[in-house]
Structures are given as C-alpha cells and as structure tokens.
Design an enzyme around this catalytic site. Structure first.
Site, PDB file in Angstrom:
ATOM      1  CG  PHE A 144      -1.901   1.223   1.067  1.00 53.09           C
ATOM      2  CD1 PHE A 144      -3.070   1.097   0.334  1.00 53.09           C
ATOM      3  CD2 PHE A 144      -1.589   2.472   1.599  1.00 53.09           C
ATOM      4  CE1 PHE A 144      -3.926   2.188   0.148  1.00 53.09           C
ATOM      5  CE2 PHE A 144      -2.437   3.567   1.409  1.00 53.09           C
ATOM      6  CZ  PHE A 144      -3.602   3.413   0.689  1.00 53.09           C
ATOM      7  CG  ASP A 229       5.801   3.979   1.430  1.00 54.70           C
ATOM      8  OD1 ASP A 229       5.835   4.773   2.388  1.00 54.70           O
ATOM      9  OD2 ASP A 229       4.781   3.800   0.734  1.00 54.70           O
ATOM     10  CE  LYS A 258       0.082   6.776   6.684  1.00 52.78           C
ATOM     11  NZ  LYS A 258      -1.325   6.984   6.443  1.00 52.78           N
TER      12      LYS A 258
HETATM   13  N1  PLP Z   1       2.624   4.783   1.912  1.00 48.72           N
HETATM   14  C1  PLP Z   1       2.233   4.062   2.980  1.00 48.72           C
HETATM   15  C2  PLP Z   1       3.102   2.956   3.481  1.00 48.72           C
HETATM   16  C3  PLP Z   1       1.009   4.329   3.601  1.00 48.72           C
HETATM   17  O1  PLP Z   1       0.619   3.587   4.642  1.00 48.72           O
HETATM   18  C4  PLP Z   1       0.223   5.389   3.104  1.00 48.72           C
HETATM   19  C5  PLP Z   1      -1.073   5.694   3.723  1.00 48.72           C
HETATM   20  O2  PLP Z   1      -1.613   4.952   4.511  1.00 48.72           O
HETATM   21  C6  PLP Z   1       0.677   6.111   1.998  1.00 48.72           C
HETATM   22  C7  PLP Z   1       1.889   5.782   1.434  1.00 48.72           C
HETATM   23  C8  PLP Z   1      -0.144   7.221   1.416  1.00 48.72           C
HETATM   24  O3  PLP Z   1      -0.124   8.345   2.250  1.00 48.72           O
HETATM   25  P1  PLP Z   1      -1.223   9.493   2.040  1.00 48.72           P
HETATM   26  O4  PLP Z   1      -2.528   8.939   2.481  1.00 48.72           O
HETATM   27  O5  PLP Z   1      -0.735  10.629   2.902  1.00 48.72           O
HETATM   28  O6  PLP Z   1      -1.209   9.838   0.582  1.00 48.72           O
END
Ligand code: PLP
Length: 404
Positions: A144, A229, A258
C-alpha cells in the site's frame, strides 16, 4: 445540549455533500488532546488509531502547535518561486536526523512515493543508462503506497484498482519476503525496488529475518535503487526512527509522510542520496505547497521532538507491553497477532464479529479504533499514550471480543 439527533445531522450533512470514499464510524469529533478525543456530545475516547500514524506525537502536541502558531504569525506560503527562511533549515535538520544527504519536501504520502518513482526513473535514464521509456520498478504484493493512478497501477488490491484504469506500466510485482523471486525479477532495465519495510495496510507484516539485507544486496549487485516507503512505519512508530533501522539496512531513497506534519498539516518528503535526488533540475518536478514555510516550521519542530529519542523509547517500551497483551488475546477471539513497537495487527477468528463491528462496539467503551481489513484490528495509538490508557483500550477490546 447536544443529542443523538445532532450527531445524525452531522452524519447526513457529510453524506449529502461529501464524496463517499470513506465509511466513517458514527462519531463526530470536536476536540482532541494527546491520546484523548472528545465528541460533540462530550464523550471521551482513547485514540488507538492516531490518524493512521499521522498523530505519532498525539493530538495538538504543545511544541508542534506553538511552532505552527509562531509561523502563522510570520509567513505561511511563498511557493518555491522564492527562498524562505524555513526551507533550507528543515531540509538540513531532517537530513541530519535521518543520516541522509538531500530532501525533497512534498505534501501527502502518495505524493512522496510518486516523487520517489519519478526520481528513480530519471536516475535510471540519466545515470544508470537504461534506454528511455523502459525503466522497471519491482514492488511487493500486498503493498500500500497510496491512491494516485500510478500507485494503484501496481496495487494488488482489486478494490483500489477497479474502475481506475488504464494503468501506468513499468512495474513488476513479487511476493513480499521472497528474496529469490525478487532477485529473478531484477534485470538490466530495473531502476528500483520499492518496498514498505513493514507492510502496514497489509496487516503490519514484518519482513522475514534477513530479507531486507537480501534486498539491499540485490540492489547493490545490480546497481538498483532501494526505495523504502516509511510513510507509515517511519518516525518512531516501531521504536526506531525508521523501521529499516531494526535490520541495519539503509535505503537509497525513503518516502516519509504522515507524522512528519505533526498531525497538524500535510507534509511529506523524499529523502536520500544526493547523487540520486540531484537528478532533479528546475522545472522537472514541483508542488505549489511542497516545502511551504508553515509546513517546514512544523516539520522542524517534529525533527526536534524526534532528536530527543523520547518517542522512539516510548514506542519500544510501551510497544513491548502492547505486543505481549495482544498475544494474550490469542484464543479469545483472536487467531494471530503481528507487530512491532506501538503498532499491532490482531487477526479475528473467522466465526466471530467483523473488524468493523468490533470498531463500532469499541466506541461504546470509549475507544477510537479503525480496522485494517474485514478481519484485522489495528492498534497504533499516539506514542504519547500512557500504559494505563493502553491497558484500558486493550481491556475494552478483550471485553468486546468476549461479548461476541
Ligand atoms: N505509503 C504508505 C506505506 C502508507 O501507509 C500510506 C497511507 O496509509 C501512503 C503511502 C499514502 O499516504 P497518504 O494517504 O498521505 O497519501
């Protein structure tokens, strides 16, 4: 006096005017502080979601709020058309904290991942010498990384993709945790391997022992970038600054988001090697709000909090308690738990209530929880939570499961 009718009024207003891309629980929040949230009826809740880890420092941490207020009174937005007095300092302080060399500030987590993909591709064409248009990025099943068209192009979740094609080509998917399959997916056109070191939305899945070191070795042997990520796993959630630190692995680029915005505003970043981020030149990439003075001032305050190590230590200490208590629920409506630091996933027994039902029932016990999936609970409280609050929340989960 606020009554249930008013709660219904807020819910219908949301449903009438807001797009239905979420299915919120029936609670209308009006105030919050630390790990506590209050709804419009005055009822108090312990937050064990922490805004999907955007609230690692709790709601309205005083130092973050005062950094934001101080900056609100000075300058909030310049666009990157001009220099401002928070940008360079934020980049330097974040780079020094994380042991990286360069910072590209953006806004959302998805935007940081998108930016890392673009940088990885450009590096592949300009530095590695892959023929234009043929760069590949290897990703993990169950990933994700956000919701943009390119990112959902390589999602393995049908719900995230259905109806949103055509998709962006150039991605190869291998199972998370399988070093051999990863090695065989890499070829001369591979620009990068993009992974969450711990897969959050898949259910807080930890990498098997030695896996991240294997990924690093495959990258080194093939001149391939490792993009981690850490939008959800980073910034103290797991008990370390970055989740990769648990395995002593360093990525070439990291996506952060975040908690970087302190739960106050959206702030994300790609951080990493100077020779990689250095491929960006004026006009290549940008964002009107990326690196704005207000976000940078809050980000600097976040870096100051992380520098103390206090939040990492809390996540480690209270995390050990969380994991132990979560494991003690196995056999009582829970079949399996995974997790690290203040981050746990609890898989429900198939014959019990759905995770959504558990979330709804937890509201009655004053606990704010949101499931990861149909059968998985997520516990990711603000790192300021006390052991007493954590126990209250876990007692409530045990109670809800025993009532099922
Ligand atoms: N990458 C990871 C690992 C995430 O858990 C999330 C969101 O849950 C994102 C990217 C995307 O972040 P955003 O919702 O701020 O676009």
């Amino acid at each position: 006096m606020v009554n249930d009718k008013m709660v219904d009024d807020y819910v219908s207003l949301d449903e009438q005017w807001g797009a239905h891309n979420y299915h919120p629980l029936p609670i209308v929040i009006s105030r919050a502080q630390g790990s506590r949230v209050v709804d419009i009826t005055g009822k108090h809740y312990i937050d064990i979601l922490a805004g999907y880890s955007a609230l690692n420092f709790g709601h309205r941490h005083p130092e973050l709020v005062s950094a934001a207020i101080r900056q609100l009174e000075r300058v909030t937005l310049t666009a990157r058309a001009f220099h401002h007095d928070q940008f360079g300092a934020f980049c330097k302080e974040l780079a020094e904290l994380t042991g990286t060399e360069m910072v590209l500030p953006m806004n959302s987590g998805a935007e940081a991942v998108e930016s890392a993909i673009k940088v990885g591709r450009k590096w592949a064409y300009e530095i590695k010498g892959i023929p234009e248009g043929s760069a590949e990025i290897v990703v993990a099943g169950g990933n994700f990384h956000g919701r943009t068209t390119t990112i959902v192009s390589f999602s393995t979740d049908d719900a995230a993709r259905q109806g949103f094609g055509p998709f962006t080509p150039g991605f190869k998917t291998v199972p998370f945790g399988d070093g051999e399959k990863l090695a065989s997916a890499v070829n001369a056109n591979t620009a990068a391997i993009l992974l969450e070191p711990i897969q959050g939305e898949a259910g807080v899945i930890l990498p098997p022992d030695g896996y991240l070191a294997t990924v690093r070795r495959i990258c080194d042997e093939n001149n391939v970038l490792l993009i981690a990520d850490e939008v959800q796993s980073g910034l103290a959630r797991t008990g370390r600054l970055l989740a990769c630190d648990h395995w002593g692995v360093k990525a070439d680029l990291y996506a952060l988001g975040k908690a970087l915005g302190g739960g106050i505003l959206p702030l994300s970043a790609v951080i990493g090697r100077r020779d990689v981020l250095g491929v960006l030149r004026p006009g290549d990439h940008g964002s009107t709000f990326g690196g704005n003075p207000l976000a940078c001032a809050v980000g600097r305050a976040v870096v100051r909090l992380l520098r103390t190590g206090e939040f990492q230590a809390r996540a480690e200490k209270f995390g050990a308690h969380l994991q132990e208590r979560a494991r003690s629920l196995v056999g009582q409506g829970i079949v399996q738990t995974t997790g690290i630091g203040l981050w746990a996933a609890l898989r429900l027994a198939p014959d019990g209530p759905s995770a959504r039902t558990v979330s709804e029932r937890l509201l009655n016990h004053g606990v704010l929880h949101k499931e990861i999936s149909r059968d998985t609970l997520r516990i990711a409280p603000p790192l300021v939570i006390t052991e007493v609050e954590l126990d209250l929340a876990l007692d409530a989960i045990a109670k809800v499961l025993s009532e099922a």
